[in-house]
Scaffold this active site. Structure first.
Site, PDB file in Angstrom:
ATOM      1  N   SER A  10       0.754  -1.075  -0.122  1.00  0.00           N
ATOM      2  CA  SER A  10       0.096  -0.063   0.042  1.00  0.00           C
ATOM      3  C   SER A  10       0.747   1.435   0.005  1.00  0.00           C
ATOM      4  CB  SER A  10      -0.832   0.085   1.305  1.00  0.00           C
ATOM      5  OG  SER A  10      -0.045   0.128   2.372  1.00  0.00           O
ATOM      6  N   LYS A  11       0.256   2.339  -0.510  1.00  0.00           N
ATOM      7  CA  LYS A  11       0.898   3.639  -0.633  1.00  0.00           C
ATOM      8  C   LYS A  11       1.302   4.043   0.943  1.00  0.00           C
ATOM      9  CE  LYS A  11      -1.189   6.552  -3.680  1.00  0.00           C
ATOM     10  NZ  LYS A  11      -2.510   7.598  -4.163  1.00  0.00           N
ATOM     11  N   ARG A  12       0.461   3.821   1.627  1.00  0.00           N
ATOM     12  CA  ARG A  12       1.005   4.321   2.950  1.00  0.00           C
ATOM     13  C   ARG A  12       2.067   3.777   3.455  1.00  0.00           C
ATOM     14  NH1 ARG A  12      -2.344   7.503   4.733  1.00  0.00           N
ATOM     15  NH2 ARG A  12      -0.838   7.846   6.591  1.00  0.00           N
TER      16      ARG A  12
END
Length: 477
Positions: free
Chosen positions: A254-256
């Site tokens: 994920s981007k996070r």
RNA sequence: GACCCCUUCGUCUAGUGGUUAGGACUCAAGAUUUUCAUUCUUGCAACAGGGGUUCGAUUCCCCUAGGGGUCGCCA
């Protein structure tokens, strides 16, 4: 229909090219090449709400710089176009109508609130949340009346009851799922756009796709797709469900938690072949210990049999190592060409090519992406800033003696040759009777700005006579 | 929770019904280097657990556990 292998990459333009998408692209491409097939790019822009304006552009340009070439696609053409789903709405509508006529699909007028409430109740009753088919009971007349009235509606696919759908996944083998587990999927949204399920199936059939490569998150909706093909009287393609790429904590990438767009890595200046190599190796491997593969190697070696079933963690540390290996393999000229934009962007005057190449030679062992060249070359292009401690060292008597020695003997220093420089510098130590740190620290600090860094002869060679002497003079009292 | 998928060092992985279970990254130690980086050498580290089948299971089967995915008018 021919037996020719046809595969497609079908990204949705809701963001820049994702690492996961890159891997699917790589596998698709390699599989197509290996089997003498065709590789198609199809843009799946059926979700109008999540569109990112320059995503298509980024996806195509990134794929271009990666080096995977399409045989058919949006800006490429082909016999099966258009290759953008928003331009194929009438095609989808036609098949949706066919499904409705045959009784395989039905109108549903339930709004979001109704559905939310229904789901909440089902969950409260510990039932599986699923559309309860209340609109299936509507008569033809009622449906027509509500449409005429202008009520908003969607079209749902009616799944058969209690039927086991099975398919032979290319990676996993036989997979079986009971239709009772599967919801009556919306295939046409109220905005007139189809959902992925309908659009992808129709397109894959019409475009004669033979192998559908996608992430394993699609396994559970595969029965919908098989059913769709059946309702339309079509043959389903082979499904190839790839394992997922995960964050270090084993959650879905994920981007996070990671830079997930290829763009990030390109911007930082990771060598493209390293990105390809590393990403391809998450979930695929040959039967030997080899781990360096070019795109061409991949096309030759790739096989579905050797794709892993288990998810793989994206390990930035190993990517960095591999990227560094690729950089060390490069010639100074190659590296200079790659780093030049970064250096110019930092405002450095890199017109002295001799110096640039020497700087590259020094940076090569220390970086894993081109942007890092800045921190390893700034001491050669900017004025040095010394720590108080280092200033003190330079002020010491021995240091002054060392610096003066080189300034005074500038004429006899063999500037061009690293070997000879080494000998000359060693000889100086003997002559002055100063050795070890006492001898080398003042040199490295005055020329490089730190007591730790490249070999002294290299420093002399990179800076060359004028700059070396100037830098030393600056610290002579 | 239901269903589906998966399970070899921390990570990416190789492998076989009988192996000292191999490689790579990381980490540690050493060598080289005046230092840093590079490079080289060595080392640490795994067959999830329990049942079977078998003369013998990491390998075949079953169960359990753990992890992941799905359960949207997102893909």
């Amino acid at each position: 229909m021919s037996n020719k292998v046809r595969v497609r990459l079908a990204p949705s333009p809701t963001g820049y090219l994702h690492l996961g998408t890159l891997r699917v692209a790589l596998y698709n491409y390699a599989f197509a090449k290996k089997n003498n097939g065709s590789f198609i790019l199809r843009i799946e822009d059926t979700d109008q709400n999540r569109l990112v304006s320059d995503a298509v552009e980024n996806i195509i340009s990134t794929l271009n710089t990666i080096g995977v070439e399409f045989d058919e696609g949006p800006n490429k053409g082909g016999d099966y176009g258009p290759y953008v789903q928003s331009q194929r709405l009438d095609i989808y509508r036609k098949y949706i109508n066919e499904l409705i006529e045959k009784g395989f699909a039905y109108h549903c007028f339930c709004d979001k609130e109704t559905l939310d409430e229904m789901r909440a109740q089902q969950i409260a009753k510990k039932e599986d949340p699923k559309y309860d088919r209340r609109c299936l009971k509507l008569s033809k007349e009622e449906v027509q009346a509500r449409i005429d009235r202008g009520d908003s509606y969607v079209i749902r696919l009616r799944m058969p009851d209690d039927r086991v759908f099975s398919f032979d996944d290319a990676i996993r083998g036989l997979v079986e799922i009971n239709s009772n587990q599967v919801d009556d999927q919306v295939i046409l949204k109220s905005d007139g756009f189809p959902t992925y399920h309908l659009a992808a199936c129709v397109d894959d059939h019409l475009m004669e796709i033979t192998h559908v490569f996608r992430g394993e998150e699609w396994i559970s909706s595969t029965p919908k797709h098989i059913w769709l093909y059946e309702c339309l009287g079509w043959q389903a393609p082979k499904f190839v469900h790839l394992p997922l790429i995960m964050n270090t904590d084993h959650s879905k990438l994920s981007k996070r938690k990671n830079d997930v767009s290829v763009e990030n890595y390109l911007q930082k200046g990771y060598p493209v072949p390293a990105i390809i190599n590393y990403i391809a190796l998450i979930g695929w491997h040959t039967s030997d210990d080899r781990e360096f593969f070019s795109l061409e190697d991949l096309c030759q070696e790739f096989s579905l049999e050797r794709v892993n079933k288990a998810n793989g963690v994206f390990d930035i540390v190993k990517l960095n190592w591999m990227a560094g290996m690729y950089i060390r393999e490069m010639s100074n000229e190659e590296l200079a060409a790659k780093c030049r934009p970064f250096l110019e962007n930092a405002g450095y005057d890199v017109s002295d090519n001799r110096k640039l190449l020497a700087v590259m030679d020094n940076a090569k062992d220390r970086i894993y992406c081109y942007s890092q060249v800045i921190e390893h070359s700034k001491m050669f292009y900017e004025d040095l800033t010394l720590s108080d401690e280092d200033k003190q060292i330079l002020a010491e008597e021995d240091s002054q003696t060392v610096l003066r020695y080189f300034v005074d003997n500038a004429d006899s220093i063999p500037w061009q040759d690293i070997e000879e420089l080494g000998q000359f510098i060693k000889a100086g130590s003997k002559e002055l009777g100063i050795k070890g740190k006492k001898y080398f620290f003042p040199l490295r600090i005055s020329l490089f700005g730190s007591s730790h860094g490249p070999d002294i002869p290299k420093l002399f060679n990179i800076l060359a006579r004028e700059e070396t002497i100037n830098r030393m003079k600056k610290y002579i009292k």
